[in-house]
Design an enzyme around this catalytic site. Structure first.
Site, PDB file in Angstrom:
ATOM      1  N   LYS A  56      44.513 -48.029  60.491  1.00 32.95           N
ATOM      2  CA  LYS A  56      43.315 -48.877  60.450  1.00 32.95           C
ATOM      3  C   LYS A  56      43.576 -50.239  59.784  1.00 32.95           C
ATOM      4  O   LYS A  56      42.894 -51.210  60.086  1.00 32.95           O
ATOM      5  CB  LYS A  56      42.170 -48.154  59.748  1.00 32.95           C
ATOM      6  CG  LYS A  56      41.629 -46.977  60.552  1.00 32.95           C
ATOM      7  CD  LYS A  56      40.418 -46.355  59.898  1.00 32.95           C
ATOM      8  CE  LYS A  56      39.889 -45.187  60.721  1.00 32.95           C
ATOM      9  NZ  LYS A  56      38.636 -44.640  60.170  1.00 32.95           N
ATOM     10  N   ALA A 120      40.347 -45.472  55.818  1.00 32.92           N
ATOM     11  CA  ALA A 120      39.058 -44.797  55.985  1.00 32.92           C
ATOM     12  C   ALA A 120      38.108 -45.070  54.822  1.00 32.92           C
ATOM     13  O   ALA A 120      36.890 -44.999  54.977  1.00 32.92           O
ATOM     14  CB  ALA A 120      39.270 -43.292  56.132  1.00 32.92           C
TER      15      ALA A 120
END
Length: 253
Positions: A56, A120
């Site tokens: 991410k 996250a």
């Protein structure tokens, strides 16, 4: 691949099932090793993708543009290929906010422990800040940066009112693992675990046994997928599809 998900390990993922309920496209799961990841991003051979652990943050150097939300969070879970330009978005923020609202949990005025400091966690921290948490403590195994170690967490922050797990500890197939022993946290009202497979983690099961609210992340997964689908197709979908698809996925397991 036109639409799909990239990440290192995707055997636990329900994203294909969810996206193909949301819209009329084929959604592929594309596990990538650390060596394969740069080549995939350089080829840009997709229309739109989602990104999960551990990429991410790693995707950002490959992107041409970040929307305001993704830039502020510093992590991307949705990428749209707009005529060769890769635009990064973060729908985890809206997904986690939906999960909290559905669970009737609010961070306002609470000390919150956030387990994990990976990609996250970034959107979760942003939601908690927006909701007005009185104090947010990041917890990691190493305690690097502004995070505390798990040992420091137990000795110094037993008065936390809310605990959020953003780590993969306890995720299928290692379902017997838990990132934290909850018994010392006698003032904790709720434990939110963004893991969605299994539907009940060891962490949330212990929370319930201790009289706390325990919630896992299937509704967050469906919500962030719905918001990602809107970016994929440049359309709007009603929020009413989220509980409907969440129930369908839960019933199919």
């Amino acid at each position: 691949m036109e639409y799909g998900l990239i990440g290192e390990k995707l055997g636990h993922s329900y994203s294909k099932q969810i996206h193909e309920k949301l819209a009329d496209y084929v959604y592929d799961l594309c596990p990538l090793t650390r060596e394969e990841f740069p080549l995939f991003m350089e080829r840009r051979d997709f229309k739109a993708i989602n990104v999960t652990i551990p990429y991410k943050k790693d995707v950002i150097p490959y992107l041409d543009e970040l929307d305001e939300n993704a830039a502020a969070i510093g992590a991307v879970n949705t990428i749209v290929n707009a005529n060769g330009r890769l635009i990064g978005h973060n729908t985890d923020f809206s997904g986690f906010a939906y999960m909290m609202k559905e669970a009737k949990v609010h961070a306002s005025g609470k000390k919150v422990l956030v387990l994990g400091t990976g990609g996250a966690s970034a959107a979760i921290l942003a939601v908690l800040e927006k909701q007005g948490a009185s104090q947010i403590i990041s917890v990691s195994r190493t305690g690097k940066g502004e995070a505390v170690t798990y040992e420091e967490c137990v000795s110094l922050h037993r008065d936390a009112g809310l605990i959020v797990n953003t780590t993969p500890v306890g995720m299928y197939p290692a379902v017997d693992a838990s990132p934290l022993e909850l018994a010392p946290f006698t003032r904790c009202e709720a434990v939110l675990d963004v893991i969605y497979n299994p539907q009940e983690t060891r962490l949330t099961a212990q929370a319930k046994a201790l009289g706390m609210k325990g919630v896992t992340g299937l509704s967050m997964l469906v919500a962030q997928a719905k918001y990602a689908c809107e970016f994929f197709l440049e359309t709007d979908l009603p929020d009413s599809v989220i509980p409907k698809i969440t129930a369908e996925v839960r019933d199919s397991l």
